[in-house]
Write a protein that holds these residues in place. Structure first.
Motif, PDB file in Angstrom:
ATOM      1  N   GLU A  37       2.422   1.843  -3.274  1.00  8.26           N
ATOM      2  CA  GLU A  37       1.425   2.315  -4.232  1.00  8.26           C
ATOM      3  C   GLU A  37       1.224   3.825  -4.077  1.00  8.26           C
ATOM      4  O   GLU A  37       1.099   4.547  -5.060  1.00  8.26           O
TER       5      GLU A  37
ATOM      6  N   ARG B 275     -12.468   2.550   3.528  1.00  6.14           N
ATOM      7  CA  ARG B 275     -11.624   1.953   2.508  1.00  6.14           C
ATOM      8  C   ARG B 275     -10.154   2.148   2.861  1.00  6.14           C
ATOM      9  O   ARG B 275      -9.821   3.009   3.678  1.00  6.14           O
TER      10      ARG B 275
ATOM     11  N   ILE C 103       0.837  -1.205   0.000  1.00  3.74           N
ATOM     12  CA  ILE C 103       0.000   0.000   0.000  1.00  3.74           C
ATOM     13  C   ILE C 103       0.874   1.258   0.000  1.00  3.74           C
ATOM     14  O   ILE C 103       0.650   2.194  -0.768  1.00  3.74           O
TER      15      ILE C 103
ATOM     16  N   ARG D 169     -16.122   4.306  -3.169  1.00  8.71           N
ATOM     17  CA  ARG D 169     -15.759   3.482  -4.316  1.00  8.71           C
ATOM     18  C   ARG D 169     -15.616   2.025  -3.877  1.00  8.71           C
ATOM     19  O   ARG D 169     -15.064   1.761  -2.820  1.00  8.71           O
ATOM     20  N   PRO D 170     -16.073   1.106  -4.706  1.00  4.33           N
ATOM     21  CA  PRO D 170     -15.769  -0.290  -4.362  1.00  4.33           C
ATOM     22  C   PRO D 170     -14.253  -0.502  -4.397  1.00  4.33           C
ATOM     23  O   PRO D 170     -13.580   0.083  -5.235  1.00  4.33           O
ATOM     24  N   GLU D 171     -13.756  -1.277  -3.467  1.00 11.24           N
ATOM     25  CA  GLU D 171     -12.310  -1.527  -3.443  1.00 11.24           C
ATOM     26  C   GLU D 171     -12.083  -3.015  -3.680  1.00 11.24           C
ATOM     27  O   GLU D 171     -12.468  -3.839  -2.862  1.00 11.24           O
ATOM     28  N   LEU D 172     -11.522  -3.339  -4.820  1.00 11.00           N
ATOM     29  CA  LEU D 172     -11.470  -4.727  -5.253  1.00 11.00           C
ATOM     30  C   LEU D 172     -10.065  -5.292  -5.199  1.00 11.00           C
ATOM     31  O   LEU D 172      -9.121  -4.675  -5.674  1.00 11.00           O
ATOM     32  N   TRP D 173      -9.978  -6.492  -4.643  1.00  9.92           N
ATOM     33  CA  TRP D 173      -8.695  -7.185  -4.523  1.00  9.92           C
ATOM     34  C   TRP D 173      -7.668  -6.235  -3.920  1.00  9.92           C
ATOM     35  O   TRP D 173      -7.977  -5.523  -2.979  1.00  9.92           O
ATOM     36  N   ASP D 174      -6.476  -6.222  -4.527  1.00 11.30           N
ATOM     37  CA  ASP D 174      -5.490  -5.252  -4.043  1.00 11.30           C
ATOM     38  C   ASP D 174      -5.182  -4.249  -5.150  1.00 11.30           C
ATOM     39  O   ASP D 174      -4.082  -3.736  -5.245  1.00 11.30           O
ATOM     40  N   ILE D 175      -6.192  -4.012  -5.983  1.00 15.19           N
ATOM     41  CA  ILE D 175      -6.011  -3.023  -7.049  1.00 15.19           C
ATOM     42  C   ILE D 175      -6.686  -1.737  -6.583  1.00 15.19           C
ATOM     43  O   ILE D 175      -7.905  -1.680  -6.457  1.00 15.19           O
ATOM     44  N   TYR D 176      -5.891  -0.741  -6.299  1.00 17.94           N
ATOM     45  CA  TYR D 176      -6.435   0.472  -5.710  1.00 17.94           C
ATOM     46  C   TYR D 176      -6.623   1.568  -6.747  1.00 17.94           C
ATOM     47  O   TYR D 176      -5.713   1.861  -7.522  1.00 17.94           O
ATOM     48  N   ASN D 177      -7.809   2.141  -6.746  1.00 18.23           N
ATOM     49  CA  ASN D 177      -8.097   3.285  -7.600  1.00 18.23           C
ATOM     50  C   ASN D 177      -7.593   4.533  -6.887  1.00 18.23           C
ATOM     51  O   ASN D 177      -8.123   4.931  -5.861  1.00 18.23           O
ATOM     52  N   THR D 178      -6.549   5.128  -7.425  1.00 20.24           N
ATOM     53  CA  THR D 178      -5.910   6.253  -6.743  1.00 20.24           C
ATOM     54  C   THR D 178      -6.217   7.580  -7.426  1.00 20.24           C
ATOM     55  O   THR D 178      -5.621   8.602  -7.108  1.00 20.24           O
ATOM     56  N   ARG D 179      -7.158   7.547  -8.367  1.00 19.22           N
ATOM     57  CA  ARG D 179      -7.395   8.764  -9.148  1.00 19.22           C
ATOM     58  C   ARG D 179      -8.228   9.788  -8.392  1.00 19.22           C
ATOM     59  O   ARG D 179      -9.175   9.455  -7.697  1.00 19.22           O
TER      60      ARG D 179
END
Lengths: 307, 640
Positions: free
Chosen positions: A22, A147, A19, A164-174
Motif C-alpha cells: 500500500e 495507528r 501494508i 484518524r480512525p483506522e478502519l478495517w484494512d482500508i488505509y487513508n494515505t492522504r
C-alpha cells in the motif's frame, strides 16, 4: 488446522506485506527506516516478500548517531550490499562534532538532536513523504495507541489525541501540505513473534544479539559494555568505583552504546533466545536508558517526531 | 502445540464507565503472564505519585499522558497476549468518549467482541449501543461478561436477570453467537479458571472460551475477489499483480475476469517469495500472473468469471459518521474501497438510526457518532458485495477531500429493495403485515427464536425461481433430503403441490399467478415462523411478486435462488410435456411461451443447471447456507 487456515505468523506476515504494498502504491517517495536491529531485519525480509520477484521499490535509510556498536555498522554494510538494497546513511554531523553525548548533553537532549532532529532533517532533505518504521505497539504503552498509518505535521509532530480512525484494512494515505506519513507494518507483532519469525525464516541478524563473554560495568540491573567511551562511574557506595566484570551477556534490543545495556544471558542460539524471551519477566526495553526517564518519555519523544 | 502453528484471535473489549474493563484486561494479561515487572513498576510509580493506595492497572492501558492525567481513555489501545493455544490481539475500546468512532475502529478487525456489564447496574443504554454496533459491523461472536459478581454475592438470579434482559434486547439484533459469562475480574472468578463460587455456571471461563472460539467458518471462502494492489514488472519476462485474496480461493488454470474491463483470461501462476502456490485463499498476500497480457492497474479487481461481484456507481450504505464537522450533502468526498479510490457524493439521507431506541429518524445531516442509511453516487463504478455476504468487498471509508480526515465508515447494503436493515421490526423478528379486519395476530405459542435454538439451525426460506423444467423442484427435493438427513427441520412447497389443493381455484392468468405466489409466500411464512427451512420451488415469473414475498421475511432469511437454464434447453427437457401442450395451444399463459419471465435482478444465488451437475447445485446452496450461518456443519452439530 485445515488447509485454508493460516498460522498467526503467516497472518501477521500477510498483513505486513499488504501494508508495504500500500505504501509503495500510494506514496510518491517512500523510504524504509533501517535501524540495523532485529525488527529492521524482519521488516526488510517482509519488503523482499512484498515485491518478489521484483526488488522493493524504496531505499533503506539509517539515521546514524555515531554511537552504534561496531558490529552493527559491519553488519549493516555487509547486509545491504548482499541483498542489493540502496542504503542512505544520514548523520547530524554538526552535533556529533560538537560532542553531543547522553552523559554530558543529557539523554533526552542527545536523542532529540542526533535521532529526532537528524531524522526530520533527512526526511526533508530527500523529500520523503512516507517513512516506514519497525516500531511495534507492544513495545511501549504510547505506541499501543499508534495507528499503522500515522500522520506527522509539517514539524514532524505526532498528535496522539487527534488521530484518524483506522478502519478495517482500508488505509487513508492522504497528506495535506507539509505533512508526512509514518507507517508501521510491524504494529501487531510482539517481540516473541519477531524472534519466531527470524527463526523460521532464517533471517540474518547482528551477532551481538547472541550471548558471549563481555567486559561490562554493573549498574543496577543494567550491564554497560566497556565500549569506547564507557567508563566506570562512581558507585552508589561513596568512595568506591563501579565494578567491571566479565559476564556472559547479550543485547535484547539494540540502540546507542551509551544508552544500551546488556542482560546476563547464556543464549547462543535462536531457540535459546526464544526460550529466554518466553520466560522474561521484564520488557524488552528494560536495558534502554531512553525510556526510563519518565512514564511518558516515549510519548513526549514521539510527539516531537521520534519514531 | 508448536508456537508457529498457533492461530490468531482478534477481539474488541468494551463496556460502560467503571465496569471494570481495565481490570479485566489487566487480569487476562496477568493470568497469562503478559505483564512485565518494569512495566508494572512504572505504573506503580505513577499510582504512588497520584496518591493512590493500590496500583491502578488502568494506567497500564492508558498509554497517553493526557489519559492518565484525566483518568479517561481517549483512544483505542492494542494489547497482546498468548496462551499455549492461541495468540490474542485485544483492541481495547473506550466505552464512553466518542464511543461510536472508537468502537467501530476497534471492532472493525475483530473476530469477537467482549461487552462488560456491571452486575450491580444491569443492562445500561451503553451496553445496548455496543451490541447494536457489533450487530452493525457483523462481528460474528459476542461474549457478554457480567462483571463484579463478587459484589452481588455470586448470586445466580442477578446473572440470570441480566442475561434475560440482554437476550430480549439482542433478539432485535443480527448477532449469530452470543454467550454470557458471570465473572469477577478483580477476584479472577471465571476469567482464567472456573470459579468455585459459582458452581451453578456450567460454561467455560472467559479465557477458555476465547481459546476455543471457532472462527475459521466466519470467512467467505466462496467468492474469489482479488483487488489489484500493485503492478509488478521486475523484468520483461514477468508481469504480475500483487494483492491480497480478500475472499474465496483461486488456483492456477482457473478462468478469471478482470473488472472493470471485463476481459477474461486464466491464472498462469500464483507467485510468492516462498515459491509458487497450487492454491491461494482468503487472507493470503500473493502475486497473480495471468495467461494473457491485459491492461490492468491498481484498483482493478480479478474475480472468477462465473462469480461476479456487483458493479455499480450508486450505492446504498450504512454510514457511521466520525468527524466533528457534520456531514454535508452535495459535497464531494473521496471514497476508498478495497484498493480503489473514487469520488463520491452523498445524494440522500434515508434515515438516521437512534442508537438507543433503534428507531429511524428523518434527518438533514449526520453529526459526530451518527449512524444511518444513505445513498451515494460515485464518479466511477466499484466492484462490491453486500457487507453481510462479504465484508471485505462490502466496506469503504469516506475521506474529506479538504481536510484529508477519515470522516466515515461505510457498509454497503445488499440492494435498495427493502427498508429493513440490521434491525428487525419492533415485534422481535416478525415482520408487520396488514391485518384483516377483526382478526388479531396472536403471538406463536412457542416463538421462532426458541424453536431455532432447539433445531440448531436458523429458519429460512429458500425460494427457487426459474423456467418450468429448469430443475427447481429437482434441486429443492434433493437438497431437502440432504438437510433432513443432517437433522434439519424442513418443509417443501412447490407449484404443483399448491395448485392441487390450496390454489386449485386459480388459473395461469397474470392476476391468478400473483395470487398463487401470495398464498405460497404466506404459507412459507407460517412454516418459517415455526422455525423450519422452507424450500419453495415456484416459477414465480414476476419480479414484483417475488419482492412482495421477500418483504414478508427479515433480512437475510429470504434467499432467492435463480435456477438458470436457457429456454431452449428447458423445452428440450420438457419433463411433464407442458411446453408441448403450451406450443399446441392446450395451455395458455405459459411462462416462456406466451407469458414473460422476469429474471431476478439481484438474487442471493444463481445456479446454472446447464453447466452444473445436480450435486454441484446443491453444494452451492449448502455452502451459501453455511456461510450465512443459517446451518452449521454437520460435524459441528455434535456437542455444541
Amino acid at each position: 488446522m485445515n488447509s485454508f487456515s493460516m498460522t498467526y505468523l503467516r497472518q501477521l506476515e500477510s498483513e505486513s506485506i499488504a501494508i508495504l504494498r500500500e505504501v509503495a502504491s500510494e506514496f510518491k517517495n517512500p523510504v524504509m527506516l533501517y535501524s540495523v536491529g532485529k525488527d529492521s531485519s524482519v521488516m526488510v525480509r517482509l519488503a523482499q516478500k512484498a515485491f518478489w520477484p521484483g526488488k522493493f521499490p524504496f531505499s533503506l535509510m539509517h539515521i546514524d548517531t555515531g554511537y552504534k556498536f561496531p558490529e552493527m555498522y559491519a553488519f549493516r554494510d555487509e547486509f545491504c550490499k548482499r541483498i542489493g538494497a540502496t542504503l542512505i546513511v544520514e548523520r547530524d554531523e554538526k552535533h556529533i562534532a560538537e560532542g553531543c553525548h547522553p552523559l554530558t548533553t543529557g539523554v533526552d537532549q542527545c536523542c532529540a538532536r542526533l535521532k529526532t532532529g537528524a531524522l526530520l532533517t533527512a526526511l526533508r532533505k530527500h523529500g520523503f513523504d512516507a517513512a516506514i518504521g519497525g516500531a511495534r505497539r507492544e513495545e511501549e504503552k504510547s505506541r499501543a495507541k499508534e495507528r499503522v498509518f500515522s500522520i506527522r505535521d509539517a514539524f514532524g509532530q505526532w498528535d496522539p489525541k487527534n488521530q484518524r480512525p483506522e478502519l478495517w484494512d482500508i488505509y487513508n494515505t492522504r497528506l495535506s501540505e507539509g505533512e508526512t506519513m509514518r507507517v508501521f507494518p510491524l504494529s501487531n507483532w510482539t517481540e516473541k513473534d519477531i524472534w519466531e519469525y527470524i527463526r523460521i525464516e532464517e533471517i540474518p541478524i547482528v551477532p551481538i544479539y547472541f550471548a558471549q563473554k563481555r567486559e561490562v560495568i554493573v549498574r543496577g540491573n543494567i550491564l554497560i559494555p566497556l565500549y569506547a567511551g564507557a567508563r566506570p562511574g562512581a558507585s552508589e557506595q561513596p568512595g568506591r568505583k563501579e565494578k567491571v566484570r566479565m559476564i556472559d551477556c547479550r543485547f535484547r534490543s539494540l540502540g546507542c552504546i551509551p544508552c544500551t545495556g546488556a542482560i546476563a544471558s547464556s543464549a547462543t542460539t535462536l531457540e535459546e533466545i526464544i526460550g529466554e524471551v518466553r520466560k522474561a519477566t521484564k520488557s524488552e526495553r528494560e536495558n534502554r536508558v531512553i525510556d526510563l526517564t519518565s512514564d511518558s518519555s516515549m510519548e513526549q519523544k514521539k510527539k516531537e517526531g521520534y519514531f | 502445540m508448536p508456537t508457529a502453528e498457533k492461530s490468531l484471535l482478534r477481539f474488541v473489549t468494551t463496556g460502560s464507565v467503571d465496569d471494570g474493563k481495565s481490570t479485566l484486561i489487566g487480569r487476562l494479561l496477568y493470568e497469562t503472564k503478559s505483564i512485565y515487572e518494569d512495566q508494572y513498576e512504572a505504573i506503580e510509580k505513577t499510582s504512588r505519585k497520584k496518591g493512590l493506595k493500590e496500583v491502578e492497572l488502568a494506567y497500564l492501558l492508558d498509554g497517553l499522558a493526557a489519559e492518565r492525567e484525566q483518568g479517561i481513555t481517549i483512544d483505542v489501545a492494542y494489547r497482546y497476549f498468548e496462551t499455549p493455544k492461541r495468540k490474542f490481539i485485544i483492541a481495547d475500546s473506550p466505552g464512553h468518549v466518542q464511543y461510536t468512532k472508537n468502537m467501530v475502529t476497534g471492532a472493525s478487525k475483530a473476530d469477537c467482541a467482549v461487552i462488560l456489564i456491571d452486575a450491580r447496574n444491569g443492562v445500561l443504554t451503553q451496553s445496548k449501543r455496543h451490541g447494536f454496533l457489533i450487530s452493525l459491523l457483523q462481528i460474528p461472536h459476542l461474549i457478554v461478561a457480567v462483571n463484579k459478581m463478587d459484589l452481588m454475592d455470586y448470586d445466580r438470579s442477578v446473572f440470570d436477570g441480566i442475561v434475560n434482559d440482554y437476550q430480549q434486547f439482542s433478539e432485535k439484533l443480527d448477532i449469530h453467537n452470543i454467550v454470557y459469562i458471570p465473572v469477577s475480574a478483580l477476584k479472577g472468578d471465571n476469567v482464567a479458571v472456573k470459579s468455585p463460587k459459582m458452581p451453578w455456571y456450567e460454561g467455560s471461563p472467559l479465557l477458555a472460551m476465547l481459546e476455543s472460539l471457532n472462527i475459521s467458518a466466519d470467512r467467505n471462502l466462496v467468492d474469489f475477489r482479488f483487488p489489484v494492489q500493485h503492478v509488478l514488472r521486475p523484468h520483461a519476462d514477468f508481469r504480475g499483480y500483487s494483492g491480497s485474496v480478500v475472499s474465496g480461493t483461486i488456483s492456477p488454470g482457473e478462468e478469471v475476469a478482470v473488472l472493470p474491463s471485463g476481459r477474461t483470461t486464466q491464472v498462469k501462476s500464483i507467485t510468492t517469495y516462498d515459491g509458487d502456490l497450487k492454491e491461494a485463499f482468503a487472507g493470503q498476500a500473493v502475486v497473480l500472473a495471468l495467461a494473457d497480457e491485459i491492461d490492468i492497474s491498481r484498483g482493478d479487481m480479478i474475480v472468477r468469471r462465473k462469480n461476479l461481484p456487483q458493479i455499480a456507481s450508486r450505492l446504498e450504505a450504512i454510514l457511521c459518521w466520525m468527524d466533528d464537522r457534520p456531514m454535508m450533502l452535495e459535497k464531494s468526498f473521496v471514497l476508498k474501497h478495497t484498493t480503489r479510490t473514487v469520488r463520491a457524493y452523498i445524494k440522500k439521507i434515508v434515515y438516521r438510526i437512534d442508537v438507543d431506541t433503534l428507531h429511524r429518524q428523518p434527518v438533514d445531516e449526520f453529526g459526530l457518532n451518527d449512524i444511518g442509511r444513505v445513498e451515494l453516487s460515485l464518479s466511477a463504478p466499484i466492484f462490491f458485495d453486500a457487507y453481510k455476504i462479504n465484508a471485505a468487498t462490502g466496506r469503504f471509508i469516506l475521506i474529506d477531500a479538504e481536510t484529508n480526515r477519515t470522516v466515515a465508515a461505510g457498509m454497503i447494503r445488499d440492494t435498495a429493495r427493502r427498508l429493513e436493515d440490521y434491525v428487525s421490526e419492533p415485534q422481535a423478528g416478525r415482520t408487520a403485515e396488514p391485518k384483516s379486519p377483526h382478526t388479531v395476530w396472536r403471538a406463536l405459542n412457542i416463538g421462532r427464536a426458541e424453536r431455532e435454538r432447539q433445531n440448531r439451525h436458523q429458519a429460512v426460506v429458500l425460494w427457487f425461481t426459474g423456467f418450468s423444467g429448469s430443475g427447481k423442484s429437482t434441486i429443492a427435493m434433493a437438497l431437502e433430503r440432504k438437510l433432513f438427513d443432517i437433522g434439519c427441520k424442513t418443509a417443501l412447497l412447490d407449484g404443483d403441490l399448491l395448485r392441487h389443493g390450496l390454489c386449485s381455484d386459480l388459473t395461469f392468468s397474470a392476476a391468478d399467478r400473483q395470487e398463487n405466489i401470495r398464498r405460497a409466500g404466506q404459507t412459507a411464512k407460517l412454516f418459517f415462523e415455526h422455525g423450519l427451512i422452507v424450500l419453495c420451488a415456484f416459477i414465480s415469473p414476476f419480479r414484483q411478486d417475488r419482492e412482495t414475498v421477500r418483504r414478508l421475511f427479515p433480512e437475510g432469511r429470504f434467499v432467492e435462488i435463480y435456477v438458470r437454464c436457457d429456454l431452449d434447453e428447458c423445452r428440450r427437457r420438457d419433463p411433464n410435456g407442458l411446453y408441448r401442450k403450451a406450443e399446441n395451444g392446450i395451455i395458455s399463459g405459459f411462462t416462456g411461451i406466451d407469458s414473460p419471465y422476469e429474471e431476478p435482478v439481484k438474487p442471493e444465488l444463481i445456479v446454472d443447471t446447464q453447466t452444473l451437475s445436480l450435486n454441484d447445485c446443491i453444494h452451492e446452496v449448502e455452502q451459501f447456507m453455511l456461510h450465512q450461518r443459517l446451518i452449521i456443519r454437520p460435524d459441528n452439530r455434535e456437542g455444541r
